[in-house]
Design a protein around this motif. Structure first.
Motif, PDB file in Angstrom:
ATOM      1  N   ALA B  74       0.819  -1.213   0.000  1.00  0.00           N
ATOM      2  CA  ALA B  74       0.000   0.000   0.000  1.00  0.00           C
ATOM      3  C   ALA B  74       0.855   1.267   0.000  1.00  0.00           C
ATOM      4  N   ILE B  78       1.793   2.297  -6.113  1.00  0.00           N
ATOM      5  CA  ILE B  78       1.495   1.637  -7.386  1.00  0.00           C
ATOM      6  C   ILE B  78       0.001   1.301  -7.359  1.00  0.00           C
ATOM      7  N   TYR B  99     -12.245   3.688  -2.295  1.00  0.00           N
ATOM      8  CA  TYR B  99     -11.702   2.936  -1.158  1.00  0.00           C
ATOM      9  C   TYR B  99     -10.223   3.245  -0.873  1.00  0.00           C
ATOM     10  N   GLY B 100      -9.405   3.182  -1.921  1.00  0.00           N
ATOM     11  CA  GLY B 100      -7.966   3.400  -1.736  1.00  0.00           C
ATOM     12  C   GLY B 100      -7.655   4.810  -1.264  1.00  0.00           C
ATOM     13  N   LYS B 102      -9.790   6.793   0.428  1.00  0.00           N
ATOM     14  CA  LYS B 102     -10.337   6.951   1.768  1.00  0.00           C
ATOM     15  C   LYS B 102      -9.322   6.455   2.801  1.00  0.00           C
ATOM     16  N   ASN B 103      -8.728   5.305   2.493  1.00  0.00           N
ATOM     17  CA  ASN B 103      -7.759   4.736   3.431  1.00  0.00           C
ATOM     18  C   ASN B 103      -6.478   5.546   3.497  1.00  0.00           C
ATOM     19  N   ARG B 104      -6.272   6.404   2.513  1.00  0.00           N
ATOM     20  CA  ARG B 104      -5.071   7.234   2.548  1.00  0.00           C
ATOM     21  C   ARG B 104      -5.376   8.619   3.107  1.00  0.00           C
ATOM     22  N   ARG B 147     -10.357   2.559 -10.460  1.00  0.00           N
ATOM     23  CA  ARG B 147      -9.811   2.418  -9.118  1.00  0.00           C
ATOM     24  C   ARG B 147      -8.303   2.690  -9.123  1.00  0.00           C
ATOM     25  N   ARG B 151      -6.060   6.936  -7.927  1.00  0.00           N
ATOM     26  CA  ARG B 151      -4.944   6.991  -6.982  1.00  0.00           C
ATOM     27  C   ARG B 151      -3.798   7.848  -7.492  1.00  0.00           C
TER      28      ARG B 151
END
Lengths: 292, 356
Positions: B74, B78, B99-100, B102-104, B147, B151
């Motif tokens: 994570a 990448i 999702y990615g 939000k988690n960051r 997705r 990022r």
């Protein structure tokens, strides 16, 4: 021209006949008997009886001991279902992560499944035997004044412990297969998207296990309601003073030990009703929130 | 934006199997590198090592100036697109893309802006509130790409993203991926076993076989000058024909066991055992019967724009493919006369399989 067929072969009926007979003799007939008996007041020897309409139900619902047992049953069932689901989920997640020796871990964790409830109850009552029970001695030597013979909460603890332990292996198997059903690429995609393993579990794994969890919740509540009879009968017998008697156990105690067939029948009819409500509730409301 | 460097990257599994034997690779900023090879050649393993899904057992992988060997997936900056999409089935497509981020710890507004932008690029605007299972395969793959795009990572990784799609859609998506990659200018690594996909997408092609990068170069370089027999046979469809022969004493001809001679334009010593590689499109059909190669027609496949003829060269080679432009009519067992052009022939050493 299509001929309307009336003369079907009787063979299919013959094939289903044994099953239908079993249902009739062992399920429908006793259920009917229970409903019928719940309207009767019988003397202790079963020699005379009197039709009393709903008096048995009034007596049951207004009695303190029944209310106490009902509360205990509900609390007991939810604690057992919650604990056995939570613990087995934890074990399944950990066992799923293991790469080396995974098979032996899994086999060991499934072993409990093969133990019958009365045997589990017997093991439990031996572990808590005041004279030689290892757990009894251990708990007391640790400073807990543990006495399940006299203290209702301690007795409940014993029954819950045995019931949960017995159920974990079943849940474990279902959770493990549920975990293995989650596509590997989905968990891998999640590792790229989220660094925290704990967060990944709650946002990805747990929601994907929801169907399994829902199914197990139904199974475990039913288990705690009915199948713990054997455990209770062998370990505490509802003592002290009926504090660990579930509704099912109370039906047995009042009917077969207390010889009050009318009250016992009325209790079992109420139980049937409660279970139907529970089932309808579960499938109507909870299943909707489950993502498949 | 970053470069990607692999230095002597190795992978040995716990059971002792060596999947990768020291891969060296420099992928420039903004380049689309395609790893191509047959199944089991280690291309997916290499991609998964870049992603951090497999451990690196030797050498190092660098993204930009950072060695990422020990960095969590994570944190490598990448994003990966999987073969079977790997969307989260319980989330809406919007949530899948968010999702990615939000988690960051991105702000709601920032996430929304990025997701909507990606959705617009991928024409997913109308599908954001739906679940992945309500979409078609192509749309799901778009969500998976969305997705990755939101990022804005340093490197995109594609693991055979088109192999679950049907043929028509695959061609469309291939163009779309190429467009998207050029537009975003993000360094990308793309794994495929389909050599057409590889040829059309790659800025740089890496042909892998048995855990080794057999050849690295631009698609045309690899097509025109395959370094080994394996690369020559793998790249190009239908595959190159291989005819075992020997260099004649005058060093300007290759001789075959039936006495046929083909003119060569290579600097090679006389008497050496070679394999002559001829691409199906590099034969010339001689209508007047005046040419060095005689063959019998075994089967004909008419594709409209071109015709594939399967030929029997007798003892030199029983299964040789000829590709002709347009439509042609041939009878079974008809005799054809073919010629070749010296500088279109490929020569390989018969023992090492290396290009001469």
């Amino acid at each position: 021209m299509k001929r309307v067929q009336f003369g079907h072969s009787p063979v299919p009926y013959l094939f289903v006949a044994p099953q239908i007979l079993i249902i009739l003799i062992f399920f429908l007939w006793p259920a009917g008997q229970a409903v019928y008996q719940s309207f009767l007041l019988e003397d202790a020897f079963g020699l005379s009886s009197q039709f009393v309409w709903f008096r048995n139900f009034e007596d049951v619902l207004s009695s303190d001991s029944w209310a106490k047992s009902a509360v205990f049953t509900i609390v007991f069932s939810f604690i057992v279902a919650f604990l056995s689901i939570a613990i087995s989920l934890f074990l399944a997640v950990r066992a799923d992560e293991i790469i080396r020796g995974a098979k032996s871990y899994k086999t060991l964790l499934m072993w409990g499944y093969a133990i019958a409830p009365p045997v589990a109850g017997l093991l439990g009552s031996m572990l808590f035997n005041p004279l030689m029970g290892d757990l009894y001695i251990l708990l007391n030597s640790m400073g807990f004044e543990f006495n399940h013979i006299q203290n209702g909460n301690d007795a409940a603890f014993v029954v819950i412990l045995i019931a949960v332990w017995k159920q974990i292996s079943v849940n474990f198997i279902f959770f493990l297969s549920g975990l293995q059903g989650i596509p590997k690429s989905v968990t891998e995609a999640a590792t790229l998207d989220c660094k925290s393993a704990e967060r990944r579990f709650w946002t990805i794994t747990f929601p994907l296990l929801a169907p399994t969890t829902f199914f197990l919740m139904v199974i475990n509540l039913t288990y705690a309601f009915f199948e713990t009879f054997g455990i209770i009968d062998v370990s505490t017998k509802g003592s002290p003073g009926g504090t660990t008697a579930t509704l099912v156990y109370k039906v047995y105690v009042d009917g077969f030990l207390g010889a009050d067939m009318g009250s016992s029948a009325a209790q079992s009819v109420i139980l049937m009703f409660m279970v139907s409500i529970l089932t309808i509730f579960q499938f109507r409301f909870i299943e909707r929130k489950v993502h498949y | 934006m970053a470069t990607l460097s692999l230095r002597q990257t190795e992978k040995t599994y716990e059971n002792g199997f060596k999947a990768l034997h020291g891969i060296n690779l420099e992928i420039a900023d903004g380049e689309l590198a395609v790893l191509v090879g047959p199944s089991g050649c280690g291309k997916s393993t290499l991609l998964r090592m870049i992603a951090g899904l497999e451990t690196i057992t030797g050498g190092e992988i660098m993204i930009g100036d950072t060695v990422v060997n020990k960095i969590a997936p994570a944190d490598r900056d990448i994003a990966m697109v999987f073969q079977n999409y790997a969307l989260y089935p319980h989330m809406t497509n919007y949530a899948n893309m968010a999702y990615g981020l939000k988690n960051r710890g991105y702000s709601k507004a920032e996430i929304d802006a990025r997701v909507r932008e990606a959705a617009a690029i991928l024409q997913l605007n109308d599908h954001l509130d739906r679940k992945p299972r309500q979409l078609s395969g192509g749309q799901r793959q778009r969500v998976a790409m969305g997705r990755a795009i939101v990022r804005e990572p340093k490197v995109f990784l594609f693991d055979e993203p088109l192999s679950n799609l049907d043929a028509k859609l695959r061609v469309d998506m291939r163009l779309e991926i190429k467009n998207l990659q050029q537009r975003l200018g993000t360094t990308s690594v793309y794994v495929t076993h389909d050599q057409v996909e590889a040829m059309t997408l790659a800025d740089r092609l890496i042909v892998m076989n048995g855990g080794v990068a057999e050849q690295v170069g631009s698609p045309i370089e690899i097509y025109e000058k395959p370094a080994t027999l394996f690369v020559a046979g793998f790249i190009g469809s239908p595959s190159m024909n291989f005819l075992p022969g020997r260099v004649a004493d005058d060093r300007s001809h290759a001789m075959f066991s039936d006495g046929t001679c083909l003119a060569l334009d290579h600097d090679v010593e006389a008497g050496r055992d070679v394999i002559v590689g001829i691409r199906p499109e590099h034969f010339t059909l001689q209508q007047d019967g005046n040419g060095p190669l005689k063959a019998k027609v075994r089967m004909v496949e008419s594709l409209g724009a071109e015709t594939l003829v399967y030929l029997d060269f007798g003892i030199i080679g029983e299964n040789v493919t000829l590709r002709l432009q347009g439509t042609h009519q041939f009878a079974r067992d008809q005799e054809l006369t073919l010629s070749t052009i010296a500088n279109q022939l490929h020569l390989f050493d018969r023992e090492t399989g290396k290009r001469i």
